[in-house]
Write an enzyme that holds these catalytic residues in place. Structure first.
Site, short mmCIF file in Angstrom:
data_model
loop_
_atom_site.label_atom_id
_atom_site.label_comp_id
_atom_site.label_asym_id
_atom_site.label_seq_id
_atom_site.Cartn_x
_atom_site.Cartn_y
_atom_site.Cartn_z
N GLN A 244 0.78 -1.05 0.03
CA GLN A 244 -0.08 -0.12 -0.05
C GLN A 244 0.83 1.31 -0.10
O GLN A 244 0.42 2.35 -0.74
CB GLN A 244 -1.08 -0.06 1.23
CG GLN A 244 -1.54 -1.15 1.76
CD GLN A 244 -2.85 -1.66 0.64
OE1 GLN A 244 -2.97 -1.23 -0.24
NE2 GLN A 244 -3.49 -2.71 1.06
N GLY B 96 -14.08 0.21 -13.39
CA GLY B 96 -13.11 1.27 -13.39
C GLY B 96 -12.95 1.54 -14.87
O GLY B 96 -13.07 2.84 -15.11
N ASP C 262 -5.07 -0.20 -8.39
CA ASP C 262 -4.63 -1.40 -7.35
C ASP C 262 -5.53 -2.52 -7.52
O ASP C 262 -6.59 -2.54 -6.93
CB ASP C 262 -5.13 -0.58 -5.83
CG ASP C 262 -5.01 -1.82 -4.74
OD1 ASP C 262 -5.18 -1.48 -3.71
OD2 ASP C 262 -4.30 -2.80 -5.03
N ASP D 138 -5.29 -9.84 -10.01
CA ASP D 138 -4.65 -10.47 -11.17
C ASP D 138 -5.31 -10.21 -12.57
O ASP D 138 -6.57 -10.16 -12.38
CB ASP D 138 -4.26 -11.69 -11.10
CG ASP D 138 -3.30 -11.52 -9.80
OD1 ASP D 138 -3.34 -12.48 -8.87
OD2 ASP D 138 -1.95 -10.96 -10.15
N TYR E 254 2.99 -12.25 -1.44
CA TYR E 254 2.71 -12.12 -2.94
C TYR E 254 3.56 -13.47 -3.61
O TYR E 254 4.63 -13.57 -3.08
CB TYR E 254 2.72 -10.83 -3.54
CG TYR E 254 1.71 -10.16 -2.96
CD1 TYR E 254 0.31 -10.24 -2.63
CD2 TYR E 254 1.95 -8.72 -3.35
CE1 TYR E 254 -0.44 -9.60 -2.07
CE2 TYR E 254 0.96 -7.91 -3.14
CZ TYR E 254 -0.10 -8.23 -2.40
OH TYR E 254 -1.12 -7.29 -2.18
N1 LIG Z 1 -5.14 -4.01 -2.47
C1 LIG Z 1 -4.80 -5.53 -2.04
C2 LIG Z 1 -3.54 -5.59 -3.23
C3 LIG Z 1 -3.88 -6.23 -4.56
N2 LIG Z 1 -2.72 -6.50 -5.35
C4 LIG Z 1 -2.63 -7.81 -5.54
C5 LIG Z 1 -0.93 -8.22 -6.12
C6 LIG Z 1 -0.62 -9.44 -6.26
C7 LIG Z 1 -1.78 -10.31 -6.94
N3 LIG Z 1 -1.51 -11.78 -7.05
C8 LIG Z 1 -3.13 -10.32 -6.15
C9 LIG Z 1 -3.46 -8.70 -6.19
#
Ligand SMILES: NCCCN[C@H]1CC[C@H](N)CC1
Length: 286
Positions: free
Chosen positions: A65, A141, A159, A162, A228
């Site tokens: 964030q 969006g 933001d 995937d 992630y």
């Molecule tokens: N606002 C939460 C984050 C969303 N972004 C993530 C990045 C990594 C991806 N595999 C899943 C969404």
């Protein structure tokens, strides 16, 4: 599958799956767009999962964030009007609200369940909605941006999840064109841009599209987020034609008195643009 563990299995990262030990499942639901789950993990706090993919954990959400927000907003002087596409959990709103220069924060999130679940289980993240400058739009969006008058925003932050599921079109060229139209000259966009370890082909396409559409600067930055896939996540940082933007050297500092930053700082801002050779070759060549 190991009993008592959540494994992030997906065709987007074949042959690998990060796992977190589950203490308790706190919520399971199905919105109009995706499956939504929240669980208490043993070592990462609460975890938000959409269609089996980890979106954020209490322990490491600060990295994502703070970076997705401060990389763009510290690169332009006095951001005033900011748009967030996605980001329904409210974490980006929390970070944008740090800037006293900001007058208006619009957010367009397609899935209301994500907002409600974040407010219920992640109050430290959803606190972003409490800022009086925030206007929430529930919807797509792409449609939102098409309706925005040209040149409205100083910054747009995408933001997204995937490119499989509701966020798919947020990775395609027409969407980037609508973002460029909505930005003022010298305005900036920062998008979630996947992993250099897993998605170099996706990144290659995104960079090509951005170079055609954004006639200011086009850069790729990355950071570490342990939960992630592959432990890293990247960002496209682009600016429209107009006053030059040097993303690699922040022009803003942030008022940390109210709430200190846990991850972002000006050194890690500059370092985020240093790429390993295999990625540099693809990204700089485009
Ligand atoms: N606002 C939460 C984050 C969303 N972004 C993530 C990045 C990594 C991806 N595999 C899943 C969404």
């Amino acid at each position: 599958v190991i009993p008592g563990w959540f494994s992030e299995i997906s065709s987007m990262w074949p042959g690998e799956a990060h796992s977190l030990k589950i203490e308790k499942i706190l919520f399971q639901g199905k919105s109009d767009y995706q499956n939504v789950m929240v669980f208490q993990s043993a070592t990462y706090g609460k975890v938000l999962v959409l269609d089996g993919v980890i979106q954020l954990t209490e322990r490491d959400e600060c990295a994502y964030q703070e970076m997705i927000t401060h990389l763009p907003l510290c690169s332009i002087p006095n951001p005033k009007k900011v748009l967030v596409i996605g980001g329904g959990d409210g974490g980006v709103l929390r970070e944008v609200a740090r800037y006293s220069s900001v007058e208006k924060i619009d957010i367009c999130e397609i899935d209301k369940m994500v907002i409600d679940v974040s407010k219920q289980f992640f109050p430290e993240v959803a606190i972003g909605y409490e800022d009086p400058r925030v206007t929430l739009h529930i919807g797509d969006g792409v449609a939102f941006l098409k309706a925005v008058p040209a040149g409205t925003y100083d910054a747009v932050i995408v933001d997204s999840s995937d490119p499989i599921g509701p966020a798919k079109e947020l990775f395609e060229k027409p969407f980037f064109q609508t973002v460029a139209n909505a930005l003022r000259p010298g305005g900036v966009v920062c998008t979630q841009a996947e992993s250099i370890w897993l998605h170099m082909h996706i990144i290659e396409d995104i960079v090509s599209n951005c170079r055609e559409i954004f006639k200011g600067s086009v850069n790729y930055a990355w950071t570490t987020v342990p939960t992630y896939p592959s432990g890293v996540i990247g960002f496209m940082l682009c600016s429209t034609e107009g006053p030059a933007v040097d993303f690699k050297h922040p022009v803003n500092s942030i008022d940390e008195l109210k709430r200190p930053l846990r991850f972002y700082n000006s050194e890690i801002h500059t370092a985020a643009f240093c790429l390993p050779s295999f990625a540099k070759k693809v990204i700089d060549a485009k």
